[in-house]
Design an enzyme around this catalytic site. Structure first.
Site, mmCIF file in Angstrom:
data_model
loop_
_atom_site.group_PDB
_atom_site.id
_atom_site.type_symbol
_atom_site.label_atom_id
_atom_site.label_comp_id
_atom_site.label_asym_id
_atom_site.label_seq_id
_atom_site.Cartn_x
_atom_site.Cartn_y
_atom_site.Cartn_z
ATOM 1 N N GLU A 67 0.750 -1.140 0.054
ATOM 2 C CA GLU A 67 -0.118 -0.108 0.107
ATOM 3 C C GLU A 67 0.807 1.142 0.033
ATOM 4 O OE1 GLU A 67 -0.477 -2.571 1.882
ATOM 5 O OE2 GLU A 67 -2.193 -3.362 0.921
ATOM 6 N N HIS A 86 -11.889 -6.154 8.263
ATOM 7 C CA HIS A 86 -12.815 -5.952 6.806
ATOM 8 C C HIS A 86 -13.917 -5.139 7.252
ATOM 9 C CE1 HIS A 86 -10.522 -9.471 6.064
ATOM 10 N NE2 HIS A 86 -10.464 -9.065 4.890
#
Ligand SMILES: Cc1ncc(C[n+]2csc(CCOP(=O)(O)OP(=O)(O)O)c2C)c(N)n1
Lengths: 409, 337
Positions: free
Chosen positions: B60, B129
């Site tokens: 990322e 999540h």
């Protein structure tokens, strides 16, 4: 219970204050010995280069071997002049910091070739993503010294409006990216920039510099992974000056076996070069630039050098390393070596050198007078106070408009 | 106008942007050939080619860092972070670099790009999540933060975000990708097809950044929400019969202080809602601003309806999530205070 075998290992520098430094253990490859593959070679063909040492100037200051870039005396003298200016500028700025004219300064003493030779081997249109220790690039690219000083003393003419610490230069016109205080972030950025150059099908490439200590940051890995994956036309320079503040390069495992060798693990062409040899830095950069422009992708260059002075004006290196280390440094001083090379060729002499130093000193002194006429950090004038609210966004939103009103500016 | 869900609307926005401007590039983990794990970039690589819509390594920081570099060269990157829970490895590049390039270079370089990321809970996503990390970014000068709540806004805001020229963190409430959610855990999914904001124009249009929308007018209290909770708040008003005025914030930075103040000055009672944990959440900023702005209009303490100060739980998701019933209780508390 102990198995008697494992032992927690913490690397220490080879020498501490009081020790007699002796760099015989480095066993560095001699100038002229390294082979020079074609710039389009596979990365595998650079394996020996990654653990060896590309050098051109030998002990007698002669240019030897396949990496000799065969530069004209004019180019060599130009390089010498930029390096001399860099060193004199650094000396002067250090003094000014000690006199309280600016808050902070960082010299690049001993590392001038790493910046100057690389900048001269690149095209002025190539984008550079430097760390805070490549001011030599700015001189090589012809930045106005007054502008550099105005930035360092944060005055009304500072092109960064007093927003950044000294030495965090930005110069878009000179394709010099904005320097960050956060170490290593420029590697993935340079990869992205180079990817964009390739995307646009342009001839432009990118180059970036970090220190040996910074290779331990995740962004080193991120940058190399990106460059390798997308075959980005970028040159990654690791300036191994042996020290990251007080930490020796072995804290980042530069001795395992070299920083350049880490590039091989990413499938990148990787070269270690003598960072105090102007011709070697020039030649290695030229090779990597040619490779990038041919679409063969990125190169990792380790420039083997020594941080001759303190890390910054906030640092005292006598607390962690012997005072005599640089004197014993086997690769010497980049300015002295290029100077002797030119003298050996009959293209330079001590009188001309003394005159060059005199001229550069005069230029720096005169430039500072002019810079100071635009204000200083402590006495002003600074950039207008209301400018602190500008450039956060393209247009200030209601919060910034109100906060500016609250401040009454 | 075709009916679209949020995924289709985002896909359409990227399609429009890619079509109009060759400087637009789209990338992320699995975003290329596969079209993204939520299919937001579906078929875009096929249509625009490998060099415009592509897969990235799983890093990322690399995704954010290369966005900064590409933007410096004049590209307009739309980067995807697979889940907002995984934006943290990129936080140095976003906070220290992307947000400050314009400022620290005094406008010589800019870093306009969009970082899209599926966000929020309500999907049994467990700790990694389900997060709503918006407050980490609303605290950063130089960033804009957007959370759409429906297909029409998702497309219009995404187009505005990229065209703004400044970096935008664009969080997508994945619980409502396929249909609005009323905050009652076992309600069967409703589709966007029957929702007014499920009608999405095919071509280019924008929804202005920094503008909130009153999605339900009312007199009893003001409810400020964004993302999934906009729909939960509406369901709570219907279910409880409390005549709440509901504001869909849409842009968190810069938020629409005028629309908020106008409503609070009318109702005098406020619920600010977020899925994220309470302490130092974005609702705290809203509550503080309302207190400064509307102190004399307030008739009850401002109520913060939030997740708890715990990591997002799996099995006890509905004990954590601000459900319709918790919303109704919050509205009752402020109207009766
Ligand atoms: C992310 C980050 N961590 C720590 C620092 C503090 N810091 C500034 S310079 C420096 C040492 C860097 O050493 P090196 O990469 O070897 O470069 P050199 O200073 O030797 O040129 C450190 C730790 C920082 N600026 N950024």
């Amino acid at each position: 219970m102990s198995n008697g075998q494992t032992r927690f290992h913490v690397p220490t520098p080879p020498y501490r204050p009081g020790d007699e430094p002796d760099f015989a253990h480095l066993d560095l490859q001699k100038a002229g010995e390294a082979l020079r593959p074609d710039p389009a070679a596979s990365w595998q063909e650079t394996q020996d280069l990654a653990t060896g040492l590309v050098g051109v100037l030998d002990h007698n200051h002669q240019a030897v071997g396949a990496w000799n870039p065969e530069l004209s005396p004019e180019v060599l003298r130009e390089g010498l002049s930029h390096m001399v200016l860099t060193r004199i500028y650094d000396e002067r700025m250090l003094k000014l910091q000690r006199q309280g004219k600016m808050s902070f300064y960082m010299k690049s003493t001993g590392e001038e070739a790493v910046a100057v030779a690389a900048a001269m081997a690149l095209k002025p249109t190539d984008m550079v993503f430097p760390s805070y220790r490549q001011q030599g690039i700015l001189f090589a690219r012809g930045r106005n010294i007054v502008d550099m000083m105005c930035h360092c003393i944060s005055n009304s003419r500072d092109n960064l409006k007093g927003r950044q610490l000294p030495v965090h230069y930005t110069w878009a016109e000179g394709n010099f990216f904005t320097i960050s205080g956060n170490l290593g972030t420029q590697f993935p950025q340079a990869a992205g920039y180079a990817m964009a150059c390739a995307y646009k099908g342009e001839d432009q490439i990118a180059a970036s510099w970090i220190g040996d200590g910074t290779t331990a940051e995740g962004d080193f890995h991120a940058g190399l992974t990106l460059a390798s994956t997308y075959r980005a036309p970028v040159i990654f320079n690791v300036v191994n000056n042996q020290w990251a503040i007080s930490s020796n390069q072995n804290i980042a495992r530069g001795d395992a076996p070299t920083f350049a060798a880490k590039g091989l693990g990413y499938g990148l062409a990787s070269i270690r070069a003598d960072g105090n040899d102007f011709l070697a830095v020039y030649a290695a950069t030229q090779w990597a630039a040619e490779r990038a422009r041919q679409g063969k992708g990125a190169t990792l260059l380790e420039l083997f050098t020594y941080r001759a002075d303190a890390h910054s004006t906030s640092d005292d290196p006598t607390k962690y390393r012997p005072k005599t280390e640089f004197d014993r440094w086997p690769l010497g001083d980049p300015i002295e070596r290029l100077k002797q090379h030119l003298i050996g060729k009959g293209e330079w002499d001590e009188t001309r050198h003394a005159k060059l130093e005199e001229q550069m000193t005069a230029l720096v002194v005169k430039s500072y007078k002019e810079a100071e006429s635009h204000g200083t950090l402590h006495e002003g004038p600074l950039s207008p106070t209301e400018s602190i609210f500008e450039d956060v966004y393209a247009k200030p939103d209601w919060r910034l408009r109100r906060q500016r009103q609250d401040l009454g500016v | 106008m075709p009916a679209m869900n949020i995924i289709q609307a985002l896909n359409s926005a990227m399609d429009v942007l890619l079509e109009r401007d060759p400087d637009v590039v789209v990338f992320g983990e699995d975003a290329g050939y596969f079209g993204g794990v939520f299919k937001a970039t579906d078929k875009l690589q096929e249509k625009y080619g490998l060099d415009r819509v592509f897969d990235t390594p799983i890093n990322e920081a690399a995704i954010a860092g290369m966005s900064v570099g590409m933007a410096a060269k004049g590209l307009k990157p739309i980067a995807e972070i697979q889940f907002s829970d995984y934006i943290f490895p990129a936080i140095d590049q976003i906070v220290s670099e992307m947000s400050r390039i314009r400022y620290r270079s005094a406008g010589q370089f800019t870093s306009g790009c969009v970082v899209r990321s599926p966000w929020g809970g309500g999907i049994r996503g467990g700790q990694t999540h389900s997060m709503s990390p918006e407050a980490f970014f609303t605290h950063v000068p130089g960033l804009q933060v957007v959370v759409p709540s429906n297909p029409y806004d998702a497309k219009g805001l995404l187009i505005s975000a990229l065209e703004s020229g400044d970096p935008v963190i664009f969080f997508e409430p994945k619980r409502i990708y396929n249909g609005p959610f009323d905050g009652v855990p076992d309600t069967p999914l409703k589709s966007w097809a029957k929702h007014a904001k499920g009608e999405v124009p095919e071509g280019h249009y924008t929804v202005e950044l920094g503008k909130a929308e009153v999605v339900r007018e009312g007199e009893a209290c003001t409810v400020i929400a964004y993302g999934t909770l906009v729909h939960v708040a509406q369901a709570a008003a219907e279910a409880s019969g409390i005549d709440a005025e509901i504001i869909d914030l849409k842009t968190l930075v810069p938020y629409d202080v005028e629309t908020i103040a106008k409503s609070v000055n009318k109702t005098g009672r406020v619920v600010v809602a977020q899925e994220a944990p309470r302490t130092s959440g974005f609702a705290a900023e809203l509550a503080a601003q309302i207190q400064e702005e509307c102190f004399y209009a307030l008739e009850a303490p401002i109520f913060r309806l939030t997740g708890w100060d715990i990591p997002y739980p799996h099995a006890h998701e509905w004990a954590y999530f601000p459900t319709r019933d918790r919303f109704a209780r919050a509205m009752k508390t402020v109207t009766e205070a």
